[in-house]
Motif scaffolding. Structure first.
Motif, PDB file in Angstrom:
ATOM      1  N   ASN A 263       0.835  -1.212   0.000  1.00  0.00           N
ATOM      2  CA  ASN A 263       0.000   0.000   0.000  1.00  0.00           C
ATOM      3  C   ASN A 263       0.864   1.253   0.000  1.00  0.00           C
ATOM      4  O   ASN A 263       0.552   2.231  -0.670  1.00  0.00           O
ATOM      5  N   GLU A 264       1.948   1.198   0.780  1.00  0.00           N
ATOM      6  CA  GLU A 264       2.875   2.325   0.825  1.00  0.00           C
ATOM      7  C   GLU A 264       3.505   2.530  -0.555  1.00  0.00           C
ATOM      8  O   GLU A 264       3.649   3.666  -1.030  1.00  0.00           O
TER       9      GLU A 264
ATOM     10  N   GLU B  57       1.762   9.410  -5.841  1.00  0.00           N
ATOM     11  CA  GLU B  57       2.253  10.755  -5.571  1.00  0.00           C
ATOM     12  C   GLU B  57       3.194  11.235  -6.654  1.00  0.00           C
ATOM     13  O   GLU B  57       3.249  12.416  -6.968  1.00  0.00           O
TER      14      GLU B  57
ATOM     15  N   LYS C 171       1.018   4.054  -2.837  1.00  0.00           N
ATOM     16  CA  LYS C 171       0.843   5.449  -2.476  1.00  0.00           C
ATOM     17  C   LYS C 171       1.982   6.292  -3.038  1.00  0.00           C
ATOM     18  O   LYS C 171       1.766   7.384  -3.562  1.00  0.00           O
ATOM     19  N   GLU C 172       3.200   5.836  -2.979  1.00  0.00           N
ATOM     20  CA  GLU C 172       4.365   6.560  -3.510  1.00  0.00           C
ATOM     21  C   GLU C 172       4.263   6.697  -5.034  1.00  0.00           C
ATOM     22  O   GLU C 172       4.572   7.753  -5.586  1.00  0.00           O
TER      23      GLU C 172
END
Length: 175
Positions: A165-166, A173, A169-170
């Motif tokens: 998930n991280e 972005e 997310k990166e």
């Protein structure tokens, strides 16, 4: 003599004729006719002939003027007809030129639109390939990072989900 006197007064009692008076009147009438012929009739006939010649000349001049006016009218009508034909031809030529120009402009606009569309599709395709390449590079680098982290520590399923998930997310972005 009496017969002569009787002859000169025929029916005098009835208001008759006096032959002597008649001869005298006839003589003066002939003299008057000769005088009128010499002094009045000749000039009067001359004036009448001049007047007749003047009227004939005026009639002839009027006839010539009428003929010239008719000729001028026919020439003007012919010129008007010719001018109308020329104007019609000019209008038709302008209409044809306008139609041709319209077709040329439409064809040119279509070509330009096709060129712009093709250029935009190529640009989109290039951007798409760049994005895919960038995404692949990011995925590879993140995979390496995840692998490094996984190697560094052993992770549970929950930790692994958090890392994914991280990672997502990166990637979101960076776009």
């Amino acid at each position: 003599m009496q017969s002569f006197t009787g002859f000169t007064h025929v029916y005098a009692a009835l208001g008759g004729l006096h032959v002597g008076d008649m001869l005298m009147q006839l003589f003066f009438f002939i003299v008057l006719i000769l005088l009128v012929r010499k002094f009045a009739w000749g000039p009067l006939i001359g004036v009448m002939q001049k007047r007749e010649e003047y009227v004939a000349g005026e009639i002839e001049a009027a006839e010539q003027s009428r003929a010239e006016a008719e000729k001028s009218r026919e020439e003007a009508a012919e010129q008007l007809k010719q001018t109308k034909q020329e104007a019609t031809q000019i209008i038709e030529d302008a209409r044809n030129a306008g139609t041709k120009q319209e077709k040329d402009i439409v064809a040119s606009a279509r070509q330009e639109a096709d060129r712009i569309k093709e250029s935009a599709q190529e640009e989109i395709e290039n951007e798409k390939e760049k994005a895919i390449q960038t995404l692949q590079d990011k995925v590879a680098s993140l995979s390496v990072q995840i692998a490094t982290k996984v190697i560094e520590k052993e992770i549970s399923e929950q930790d692994q989900e958090e890392l994914i998930n991280e990672y997502i997310k990166e990637v979101g972005e960076e776009r």
